[in-house]
Design an enzyme around this catalytic site. Structure first.
Site, short mmCIF file in Angstrom:
data_model
loop_
_atom_site.label_atom_id
_atom_site.label_comp_id
_atom_site.label_asym_id
_atom_site.label_seq_id
_atom_site.Cartn_x
_atom_site.Cartn_y
_atom_site.Cartn_z
N ASP A 95 49.05 -120.09 -11.00
CA ASP A 95 49.45 -121.20 -10.13
C ASP A 95 49.29 -122.55 -10.81
O ASP A 95 49.61 -123.58 -10.23
CB ASP A 95 48.64 -121.17 -8.83
N SER B 293 42.73 -113.56 2.71
CA SER B 293 42.45 -112.13 2.75
C SER B 293 41.63 -111.74 3.97
O SER B 293 41.93 -110.76 4.65
CB SER B 293 41.75 -111.69 1.46
#
Length: 697
Positions: free
Chosen positions: A135, A437
Site C-alpha cells: 500500500d 478482520s
C-alpha cells in the site's frame, strides 16, 4: 464407511466447573454489595453525590464482569490428526495474503522474511500462492520481492530437503535455529549447503538495505500495478505476485480492508484458491505444517459446511521474560479465545488465520449462487465473476497467466472498480471499522458462520511485538476506538448481534470486546471519589467492624484470586500476575480512555477516521530498556496525563487523610483504607519507576 476424524474438541471440564462455581458465588456477593449501596441511597442517609458516583462505577464494573464470564462458561481445547488428511493431490488451494504499507515503519527485510516463510510452507507448491500487497507503492518493496524470489529458489528446496521447521531465514540463521542446525549437522553436505545459503541471504539483506537507504517517500497518488514475480508452472515454487492497488487523494483508501478486498479479487483471476491465509507483514510462518493443520478443520465433514476460519494465536519472538507491557496478551490467547471457541467461535485476530473465501460472499445457508451480489457484472469482469462461482473447482490454478489476466487484475485493484458494488458492505471485508478482520469476523458469526481456535505446542506464526509504552498504548487506543465504534453502531451486540444467528453467550463475548474499554470510567471514579472522601472524612465504605466490610473484602479478594488462578493455570507465575495487574491499570486509564474519547470526537465531527500504523522498526536503546523490565515513557507523555493526575491526587489525599485520622486516633478507619493503599501502590509504582529510571539516565 465413516471418514477418519481429522480433529478432536475437548471441553476443559475442571476449568469450566470451577469457573461456574466462582461465577455463582462472586455474583451473589456483588448482588449483596449493590443492595447495600442502593438501600442507603434510597434511605437518603448517605452523601448522594459521592455514593451515587461510586454506585455508578460499581454498576459498570458489574455489567462488564458479567459479560466477561461468558469466556469461562465452556472453554475447549482442540487437537488435530493430520495423518488422516487426504493425499496432497486432493488438497485444496491456499492463497497467502501479506499486507505492508510503509517501508520506514515496516522494515523491508522483515517483510521479505515473511514472504519467504510463506513460500516455504509444507504444502503442494502448485496449490500455494503468495500475494504481497504494497500500500506504499514503494520501489524498494518491488525490488526486494524480486530479490527474495531469487533467494527462494535455493531456500525453499533446502528447507524441504532437510525437513527444517524454522522456515524464516532470519530466524533460522539466528539462535532460534540452533537446535535444528545441530540436528542436521550429522547429514553429509548439509554444512556446505548451509554456508552457501547463508552467504546468499547476507547478499539479499545487503542489497535490500542498500536500496531502502535511498528510497523516496511513500507515493500517495499512483495507478494500480500488478506483477507476477514467479509463475509456479516453471519450477516447484509457489506462485508469487506483487500488487500495489491504485491510490488517489480524492478517493477513499479503505486502509487494510481495501487491500484485502483487492487481493481477494486479484487472486480470484490468478490462482483462485478456495482458502486464504492472512498474515501481518511482520508475522512470519514458524511451522511449515500450519496449512495442513488448518485443513484438519476445513476438510472435516462434520463442521466444514459452516466453518469460516481457523484462528491461530499471535505469538511474539521478542517478548521479554517479564513481558511488562503484556505484549503476549496471555489472557486473550490462553484463556478468552479458548472460552469463546467453545460457544461458537473466537474473534478474528487480524493475522494468522485460514479463511474460507466463500464466507466473504454469503451466508452458510446460501453460499453457492453469489453472482447477484456483484452489481458490476459487465463482460470485462466476467473472469472474476466466474472465479467466485468456481471456488471449489478442482482445476484451480491451471490457467496460464496471460496478459489479459494481468490487465484484469490491475482493473480489479483500481479505485473505481468498487463503485456501485456491494464491496465493503455485503461482500468481502467490511469498511465500517478500521479493525477490518475482527469486525468482519463478527459479521460472519452473525450470519451463522462458525470458527475454531487452535493453540499448538509449536507456534505456527511468530511476530514482533511493541517494546515501548507509546507504541503499546497507540496500538491499544486504535483497537479500543474501532471496537467501541462498532459497539455503538447499528451492528452493536446489544441489538444486531442479539437478533442474529449468533449464540447468546458468544454475543456476550463480543460485547466484552466492544464495551470493556469503558472500564476507564469506573477506574477513574474509583481513583478520585474514595481518596477525596478519605481526605475530607466522608465514608463511602463500611467500617471494619461492620459485616458489610467483609462483603467488600470478599469481592476484592475474589477478583484478585480469579485473575491469579487464570494466570497460574495458563503457565504464568506471581510475577506475571503482578505485571498484568499493573499494566491493566495503566492501559485502562490511558489508552482505553483515549480510545473512547476518539470515538466521541469522531461522532461530534471533530476528528476523522485515521489508520495508525504501528512502528515495527526496532530501537536498540528501547530494546535494552525493555529487556531489563523498565518502563519507557518517552513519547507517551500525553497518554500519561490522566494516570499522573490520578497518582498525584491519590498520594496527596492519602497523606493528608492519614494525618487527619492519626490526629483523631481513628485507627479503625486507617485499617479500613488498606485496600485503597494497595490501589495507590499499584497505580503509582509504574510512574515512580519511570521517573527513577529517567533520573538515572
Amino acid at each position: 464407511m465413516d471418514a477418519p476424524y481429522l480433529h478432536t474438541c475437548t471441553v476443559q471440564q475442571p476449568r469450566a466447573t470451577l469457573g461456574r462455581i466462582h461465577i455463582l458465588l462472586h455474583f451473589s456477593a456483588i448482588l449483596g454489595l449493590l443492595y447495600y449501596r442502593i438501600k442507603h441511597l434510597l434511605h437518603g442517609d448517605v452523601p448522594i453525590i459521592s455514593w451515587g458516583l461510586i454506585t455508578c462505577a460499581e454498576l459498570i464494573f458489574t455489567l462488564i464482569w458479567l459479560v466477561t464470564q461468558s469466556f469461562r462458561w465452556r472453554p475447549v481445547a482442540r487437537s488435530i490428526r493430520p495423518e488422516n488428511l487426504p493425499a496432497e493431490t486432493e488438497l485444496p488451494g491456499v492463497d497467502v495474503f501479506i499486507c505492508t504499507a510503509d517501508p520506514t515503519k515496516e522494515p523491508v527485510v522483515e517483510v521479505m522474511n515473511t514472504v519467504l516463510s510463506a513460500m516455504s510452507l509444507d504444502y503442494p507448491p502448485e496449490k500455494l500462492a503468495v500475494y504481497l500487497s504494497d500500500d506504499g507503492g514503494a520501489a524498494v518493496t518491488l525490488y526486494a520481492v524480486k530479490e527474495a524470489c531469487g533467494f527462494a529458489r535455493v531456500w525453499v528446496p533446502f528447507v524441504r530437503k532437510y525437513g527444517i521447521k524454522t522456515i524464516c531465514p532470519d530466524a533460522f540463521f539466528s539462535s532460534f535455529g540452533d537446535d535444528e542446525r545441530l540436528m542436521a549437522m550429522g547429514r553429509n553436505e548439509f554444512k556446505n549447503e548451509e554456508e552457501n545459503i547463508k552467504a546468499a541471504y547476507e547478499v539479499l539483506k545487503k542489497n535490500v538495505e542498500k536500496a531502502n537507504s535511498v528510497e523516496g517517500p511513500v507515493r500517495m497518488d499512483r495507478p494500480p500495478y500488478t506483477e507476477v514475480i514467479h509463475d509456479n508452472k516453471e519450477s516447484k515454487l509457489p506462485l508469487l505476485v506483487y500488487m500495489s492497488r491504485e491510490r488517489r487523494p480524492s478517493r477513499p483508501h479503505r486502509f487494510k480492508a481495501g487491500a484485502l478486498n483487492a487481493l481477494l479479487r486479484v487472486s480470484g483471476v490468478m490462482s483462485n484458491a478456495p482458502y486464504m491465509l492472512v498474515l501481518d507483514c511482520d508475522m512470519y510462518c514458524n511451522d511449515p505444517s500450519s496449512a495442513k493443520q488448518a485443513m484438519c478443520f476445513h476438510l472435516d465433514q462434520n463442521i466444514s459446511t459452516t466453518l469460516s476460519y481457523v484462528q491461530f494465536p499471535q505469538t511474539f519472538y521478542n517478548v521479554s521474560k517479564n513481558d511488562i507491557y503484556d505484549a503476549q496478551s496471555r489472557s486473550a490467547y490462553k484463556n478468552k479465545y479458548q472460552g469463546m471457541d467453545g460457544v461458537g467461535g473466537t474473534i478474528c485476530a487480524g493475522t494468522g488465520y485460514y479463511l474460507k473465501k466463500e464466507a466473504l460472499y454469503g451466508s452458510p445457508i446460501n453460499q453457492h449462487d453469489m453472482t447477484s451480489l456483484f452489481l458490476k457484472a459487465q463482460s470485462q469482469y466476467k473472469k472474476f465473476i466466474n472465479s467466485v462461482n468456481s471456488l471449489n473447482d478442482p482445476k484451480i490454478g491451471k490457467e496460464i497467466l496471460c496478459d489479459e489476466i494481468i490487465d484484469e487484475a490491475k482493473t480489479l485493484a483500481s479505485c473505481t472498480y468498487e463503485e456501485n458494488t456491494s464491496w465493503g458492505k455485503e461482500i468481502g471485508y467490511s469498511y465500517n471499522s478500521l479493525l477490518e478482520s475482527s469486525y468482519t469476523g463478527y459479521l460472519l458469526h452473525s450470519k451463522g458462520w462458525k470458527s475454531v481456535y487452535l493453540y499448538p505446542k509449536r507456534p505456527c506464526f511468530l511476530g514482533c511485538s511493541t517494546i515501548d509504552m507509546k507504541d503499546a498504548l497507540v496500538q491499544l487506543m486504535k483497537w479500543a476506538s474501532g471496537l467501541v465504534q462498532v459497539g455503538f453502531s447499528k451492528y452493536s451486540p446489544l441489538t444486531y448481534g442479539f437478533m442474529s444467528r449468533m449464540p447468546l453467550v458468544q454475543n456476550m463475548c463480543y460485547a466484552y470486546f466492544m464495551f470493556s474499554h469503558f472500564l476507564s470510567i469506573p477506574c477513574f471514579l474509583y481513583g478520585i471519589v474514595p481518596p477525596l472522601c478519605f481526605l475530607i472524612g466522608t465514608p463511602v465504605f463500611p467500617k471494619v467492624t461492620s459485616p458489610w466490610f467483609a462483603l467488600f473484602t470478599t469481592i476484592f479478594l475474589s477478583s484478585l484470586a480469579e485473575h491469579l488462578y487464570e494466570v497460574l493455570s495458563s503457565g504464568g507465575n506471581l510475577r506475571t500476575w503482578w505485571n498484568e495487574q499493573r499494566i491493566w491499570i495503566i492501559k485502562t486509564v490511558t489508552a482505553c480512555l483515549f480510545g473512547c474519547l476518539d470515538v466521541l470526537m469522531k461522532w461530534l465531527g471533530v476528528a476523522k477516521a485515521n489508520f495508525r500504523l504501528t512502528n515495527k522498526a526496532i530501537d536498540e536503546e528501547k530494546l535494552r530498556k525493555y529487556e531489563k523490565g523498565k518502563f519507557d515513557f518517552q513519547g507517551a507523555k500525553l497518554f500519561m496525563v490522566p494516570l499522573t493526575f490520578l497518582v498525584v491526587f491519590n498520594v496527596v489525599c492519602f497523606i493528608f487523610g492519614m494525618k487527619r485520622l492519626v490526629s483523631e486516633r481513628n485507627f479503625e478507619e486507617i485499617f479500613g483504607q488498606g485496600f485503597l493503599s494497595f490501589y495507590c501502590l499499584v497505580l503509582s509504582y509504574p510512574i515512580l519507576e519511570g521517573l527513577v529510571s529517567k533520573k538515572d539516565k
